[in-house]
Structures are given as structure tokens and as C-alpha cells.
Design an enzyme around this catalytic site. Structure first.
Site, PDB file in Angstrom:
ATOM      1  N   HIS A  40       0.775  -1.263   0.002  1.00  0.00           N
ATOM      2  CA  HIS A  40      -0.141  -0.026   0.039  1.00  0.00           C
ATOM      3  C   HIS A  40       0.882   1.243   0.016  1.00  0.00           C
ATOM      4  CE1 HIS A  40       0.389  -0.092   4.365  1.00  0.00           C
ATOM      5  NE2 HIS A  40       0.015   1.249   4.444  1.00  0.00           N
ATOM      6  N   LYS A  51       0.491   5.424  -2.155  1.00  0.00           N
ATOM      7  CA  LYS A  51       0.497   6.814  -1.258  1.00  0.00           C
ATOM      8  C   LYS A  51       0.780   7.950  -2.300  1.00  0.00           C
ATOM      9  CE  LYS A  51       1.775   4.841   3.202  1.00  0.00           C
ATOM     10  NZ  LYS A  51       0.699   5.645   4.337  1.00  0.00           N
ATOM     11  N   GLU A 106       6.408   5.054  13.346  1.00  0.00           N
ATOM     12  CA  GLU A 106       5.026   4.875  14.000  1.00  0.00           C
ATOM     13  C   GLU A 106       4.965   5.138  15.597  1.00  0.00           C
ATOM     14  OE1 GLU A 106       2.824   1.606  11.904  1.00  0.00           O
ATOM     15  OE2 GLU A 106       4.630   0.816  12.257  1.00  0.00           O
ATOM     16  N   HIS A 128       7.774  -2.190   2.371  1.00  0.00           N
ATOM     17  CA  HIS A 128       7.413  -0.725   2.241  1.00  0.00           C
ATOM     18  C   HIS A 128       8.851   0.027   2.084  1.00  0.00           C
ATOM     19  CE1 HIS A 128       3.543  -2.073   3.504  1.00  0.00           C
ATOM     20  NE2 HIS A 128       3.772  -1.821   4.710  1.00  0.00           N
ATOM     21  N   LYS A 163       8.236   1.139  15.984  1.00  0.00           N
ATOM     22  CA  LYS A 163       7.104   1.292  16.455  1.00  0.00           C
ATOM     23  C   LYS A 163       7.184   1.901  17.719  1.00  0.00           C
ATOM     24  CE  LYS A 163       4.144  -2.251  14.453  1.00  0.00           C
ATOM     25  NZ  LYS A 163       3.544  -1.562  13.237  1.00  0.00           N
TER      26      LYS A 163
HETATM   27  C1  BG6 Z   1       1.706  -2.404   7.578  1.00  0.00           C
HETATM   28  C2  BG6 Z   1       2.440  -3.116   8.568  1.00  0.00           C
HETATM   29  O1  BG6 Z   1       1.956  -3.290   6.269  1.00  0.00           O
HETATM   30  O2  BG6 Z   1       1.747  -1.082   7.528  1.00  0.00           O
HETATM   31  C3  BG6 Z   1       1.665  -2.324  10.039  1.00  0.00           C
HETATM   32  O3  BG6 Z   1       1.999  -4.429   8.771  1.00  0.00           O
HETATM   33  C4  BG6 Z   1       2.133  -0.788   9.839  1.00  0.00           C
HETATM   34  O4  BG6 Z   1       2.426  -2.897  11.073  1.00  0.00           O
HETATM   35  C5  BG6 Z   1       1.320  -0.273   8.682  1.00  0.00           C
HETATM   36  O5  BG6 Z   1       1.519  -0.305  11.129  1.00  0.00           O
HETATM   37  C6  BG6 Z   1       1.845   1.065   8.569  1.00  0.00           C
HETATM   38  O6  BG6 Z   1       1.004   1.868   7.350  1.00  0.00           O
HETATM   39  P1  BG6 Z   1       0.781   3.389   7.512  1.00  0.00           P
HETATM   40  O7  BG6 Z   1       0.186   3.358   6.009  1.00  0.00           O
HETATM   41  O8  BG6 Z   1      -0.097   3.545   8.558  1.00  0.00           O
HETATM   42  O9  BG6 Z   1       2.058   3.872   7.391  1.00  0.00           O
END
Ligand code: BG6
Length: 492
Positions: free
Chosen positions: A178, A182, A216, A240, A340
Site C-alpha cells: 500500500h 500513497k 510509528e 514498504h 513502533k
Molecule cells: C503495515 C504493517 O503493512 O503497515 C503495520 O503491517 C504498519 O505494522 C502499517 O503499522 C503502516 O502503514 P501506514 O500506512 O499507517 O504507514
């Protein structure tokens, strides 16, 4: 996009009652509908084991939209249109005969395209694909979307892929990350390849180092057991962060199409210098969060979370130095970090340019001279800024220099445009059969191969991940990582 060219499509979501569907996928489809980007007869079908009627499913979806798309409340027109599209089919993913219910419900009838979104455990990908094929639901106009995790190492990832590809060809398989949906990530491509300004300076002659941070504030959010089997390297870096690195580092593709872009990304992945053995000590730092304070609230440590096991060595933070062994990037460190329960939620890519080769200014001005930085911020706000040196105005100031940001705030520049969520763009791309922002099997494998080397090196050491206080910027050793090379992390 030309709305008259919208093609009717059936979107089937396996795991249709789950967290991802409710928080992300259905809100994204709702937004697409609101923006007029779904063909009038496009249908959305939730699928899972639970016995639900279509009406019960619609009620559940409505509740999710109320929670996750507050702006949907009161938008009766979109909701009544969206509700009409929603159906539900109860299937046990391991029960082949259950899949005939899709045929009974007319899935794929009238020659329309079909998207099967597999928001389930990857253990089920193979059997779902095989049952779909048994019921004639793997025709060329039918596609499967695979959610991460695509395995936990190269071997398991290959096994998933082999099973899926027994019934679907590569062009029908959409592996989603995903982050690629963005807005600012796509804008990175626009910045690099839609301007003449940056590309000539995009190499080791001009760039000192590149930093990618995804920070995060959340912890493992009640999914300790799941997270502990993954850790930050598998959960975030393998997909990512490595994908962001590829887009920053790749050569210009000849066209913006799936294979041209992916052919360039795979070259970067293959040029990533392996990190293994003793190298892992110097080039990586692992951490685990302890209790602390995040956003003014006291939070517990990784080992105080429900279901935790104090023996765990799973990292909730990782920082590392990557090197790309090719002409363009020789000698340029790429620093990656993610964790995290850090001090602030933000993601950014920082391109740190080199110092001027010779300064013409006095000693005092020289002290103020800073290097140019291009900062691509993905979240919380979407913004691109370029730091350049300026003279402070004023006759008495002499040659007083100061860095000033040339800011491009996407929110300000496009005030009337809603910034879509990553899943909106990606779902739309699957519906129109455009795989440019999805991962090809060889990319996934190459990323696992690199990550496996690091995991293996970590396994060989008796050292535990270093503790860091929640709300900090990770273990002190991660701060020292670029300092060893005479560099610093960019401060948020
Ligand atoms: C996910 C992870 O792929 O991406 C999660 O499994 C993480 O642990 C998340 O929190 C973060 O995505 P975003 O879009 O909130 O930065």
C-alpha cells in the site's frame, strides 16, 4: 480519467468482514464511488466463513463507514448507490464446493472483469486460487490481489507464489504494497521524471546520502502473537521501505508501464549489497520498545503487551545502512529506519546533497553553510521541500546565510482536491488492469533474499535487540549508525 470509459467489474473481498476490509478496502471503494469512479453496475461482494445475509453485511459496512469515513454520514446519494452494489457470499476458503456460490451469484457474468481481493492469511492463497480455478473463475479477465505478508522468507514466499501461479498467470496476480499507492510516493516519480531539474543531480557525484524513515507511534495493537512472528524487518523493511528505496534509486524507465518500471526496480534489488555475517553488526541496529510516554500518554513496553513472551528477540525497530553496488550509487549510503512506539508518526525520504566543493564565504558564513536537502514527506502531511541557502536580508548583516525551505505543500497547492487514500488508487488500478504500482514475483523474491541474509546474521548472534523507551527515537546505537560514516539522521 474519462468516466465514460469505466468498465463494470465484480470485486470480491475474501476476508470481507475483517479489519482490513472494514478499515481500508470498503472505505476506499466508497470514496471511489463518491468520486464517480465506479461503473454503474460494478458490484462488491464480501466473502468469508460467517453466515450473513446481504442486508446484514450492508449494515456492518455502514457501521464501518460511519467509523472510518466520517464524511460519509449524511451523504445519502452515495450510500444508497454503494449499498446497492454490496452483496455477501458465505464461503469456507478450504471448502472447494462452496465456491460454486460465486457462480450462483453471477460473478463474472456478461464477460465482465473480476477482482478477487485475498485479504486473508497467506496460507489460504493457494487453496483459494485452486478452488476459483475449479469453478472457472481464473479466466484472463479475472485477477487476484495478494495482501502481505507474502511469506516470511524466500522459501515460504516461493511456495505461496508457486501455488498461486498454478492457476493464475503473472499478469493476473497483483501483489499489493500500500505504500506504492500513497500520493507522495507517486509524486516522487513525477518529481524525478517530470522535471529536468533533479535527475542530472541524482547520483553519487552530487548526493551524499539518502535516508528513509517510517516512524510509528502505535505499538503492536493487541496483535503481539502475529507481530512477534514477523518483526520490523519483515513487516516493514522487506516491503514498504525497500519499495521506496527502489523508486528513489532506479534508473528512468522508458515508459510508465508495469514491466518498464518493474524491470528498473529489480535491477536495484539485485544491486543491493548483501548484509551478512559480521557486517550485520556494523550495518544494522535492532530494538525493542520498553515503556514510556507517547503523545503525552504513558504506554507499556513490548513485554507488557497481552500474550507476550519475555524470551522474544523480535525487533520492533530496525535501522540499517544499505549500499547499492552500481555506477550511479557507488559510495552513497542509504539509511533506512522504522519502528513502533517512536516519538512521532511520520514517514519521509531525505535526499542529502553534498557540500559545495569550495566556499567563497568568510569563516562565519561558512559555519552557517548547510547542504541542500530534498525532503519528500509521505505522512502525516504530504509535502516536498528543498532546503537552499539564502542571504539573510539587511545591509548590516554582511553575508549572513541561512537555510530556507522551498516548500511544495500538496495540500495547499491543490486545495480543492481530496488526497486519496493509498488503497483507492491501488484498487482502481487493479480494476483497470494496471500493475505498475504492484510488485512482480521476482521483486518480492529479491527483497526476501536480501532480508534473509540479515535475519540469518541476527540468528547467529547471542545479542538481544536493544531496548528503547517508547516515545524516543529508537536505541542510542541507531543514532550512532550514520555518525560512524560522519553523517546524521535528519531531525523531524
Ligand atoms: C503495515 C504493517 O503493512 O503497515 C503495520 O503491517 C504498519 O505494522 C502499517 O503499522 C503502516 O502503514 P501506514 O500506512 O499507517 O504507514
Amino acid at each position: 480519467m474519462n468516466k465514460s470509459s469505466l468498465k463494470a467489474c465484480d470485486v470480491i473481498i475474501f476476508g470481507g468482514g475483517g479489519d482490513l476490509a472494514m478499515r481500508k478496502l470498503l472505505p476506499a471503494l466508497y470514496h471511489l464511488d463518491m468520486d464517480g469512479l465506479l461503473a454503474p453496475t460494478t458490484r462488491i461482494i464480501g466473502a468469508s466463513r460467517r453466515e450473513l445475509t446481504a442486508e446484514e453485511y450492508q449494515t456492518k459496512v455502514r457501521a464501518a463507514l460511519d467509523e472510518f469515513v466520517p464524511s460519509s454520514v449524511g451523504d445519502d446519494d452515495t450510500w444508497s448507490r454503494f449499498k446497492e452494489r454490496l452483496n455477501y457470499v458465505s464461503v469456507n476458503a478450504q471448502e472447494v464446493s462452496d465456491f460454486s456460490r460465486f457462480n450462483d451469484n453471477g460473478v463474472g457474468d456478461d464477460g465482465r472483469d473480476v477482482v478477487f481481493y485475498l485479504a486473508t492469511s497467506p496460507d489460504l492463497f493457494g487453496s483459494i486460487c485452486s478452488s476459483l480455478a475449479t469453478h472457472g473463475l481464473n479466466q484472463e479477465r479475472m485477477r487476484v490481489v495478494l495482501e502481505k505478508p507474502l511469506g516470511r522468507d524466500l522459501v515460504s514466499s516461493r511456495a505461496i507464489n508457486t501455488e498461486v501461479m498454478q492457476n493464475f498467470s503473472e499478469s493476473q496476480v497483483f501483489r499489493i504494497d500500500h505504500y506504492l499507492g500513497k500520493e507522495t510516493v507517486q509524486n516522487l516519480l513525477a518529481i524525478r521524471f517530470g522535471n529536468t531539474l533533479f535527475e542530472p543531480l541524482w547520483d553519487s557525484a552530487h548526493i551524499d546520502n539518502i535516508q528513509i524513515t517510517v516512524s510509528e507511534t502505535v505499538g503492536v495493537e493487541g496483535r503481539w502473537g502475529y507481530y512477534d512472528k514477523a518483526g520490523a524487518l519483515r513487516d516493514m523493511v522487506q516491503n514498504h521501505l525497500v519499495q521506496l528505496l527502489c523508486l528513489v534509486a532506479m534508473e528512468p524507465p522508458s515508459r510508465m508501464d508495469a514491466d518498464s518500471v518493474r524491470d528498473e526496480k529489480i535491477k536495484v534489488l539485485k544491486a543491493l549489497r548483501p548484509i551478512s555475517g559480521a557486517n550485520a553488526y556494523n550495518k544494522t541496529v535492532r530494538g525493542q520498545y520498553a515503556k514510556g510516554v507517547v503523545n503525552g500518554k504513558s504506554v507499556q513496553g513490548y513485554f507488557d503487551e497481552e500474550g507476550s513472551n519475555p524470551e522474544s528477540r523480535t525487533e520492533t525497530f530496525v535501522a540499517l545502512r544499505a549500499d547499492i553496488d552500481n555506477w550511479r550509487w557507488a559510495g552513497v549510503p542509504f539509511y533506512l529506519r522504522t519502528g513502533k512506539r517512536l516519538g512521532q508518526r511520520y514517514s519521509e525520504i531525505v535526499i542529502q546533497y553534498k557540500a559545495v566543493p569550495h566556499s567563497i564565504f568568510s569563516d562565519e558564513s561558512n559555519r552557517q553553510l548547510q547542504r541542500n536537502q530534498l525532503i519528500i514527506r509521505l505522512q502525516p502531511e504530504e509535502k516536498i521541500s528543498l532546503t537552499v541557502m539564502n542571504k539573510v536580508p539587511g545591509a548590516s548583516e554582511g553575508m549572513n546565510l541561512q537555510p530556507v525551505d522551498l516548500n511544495l505543500s500538496l495540500t495547499e497547492a491543490f486545495q480543492n482536491k481530496r488526497s486519496p487514500e493509498a488503497y483507492e488508487r491501488l484498487l482502481l488500478d487493479v480494476m483497470r488492469d494496471d500493475a505498475t504500482l504492484f510488485m512482480r514475483y521476482d521483486e518480492v523474491e529479491a527483497a526476501w533474499k536480501w532480508v534473509d541474509g540479515i535475519m540469518e546474521a541476527w540468528k547467529q548472534t547471542s545479542e538481544r535487540p536493544k531496548e528503547y523507551a517508547s516515545g524516543s527515537w529508537g536505541p542510542a546505537a541507531s543514532m550512532a549508525l550514520p555518525i560512524k560514516d560522519g553523517k546524521n539522521w535528519h531531525d523531524y
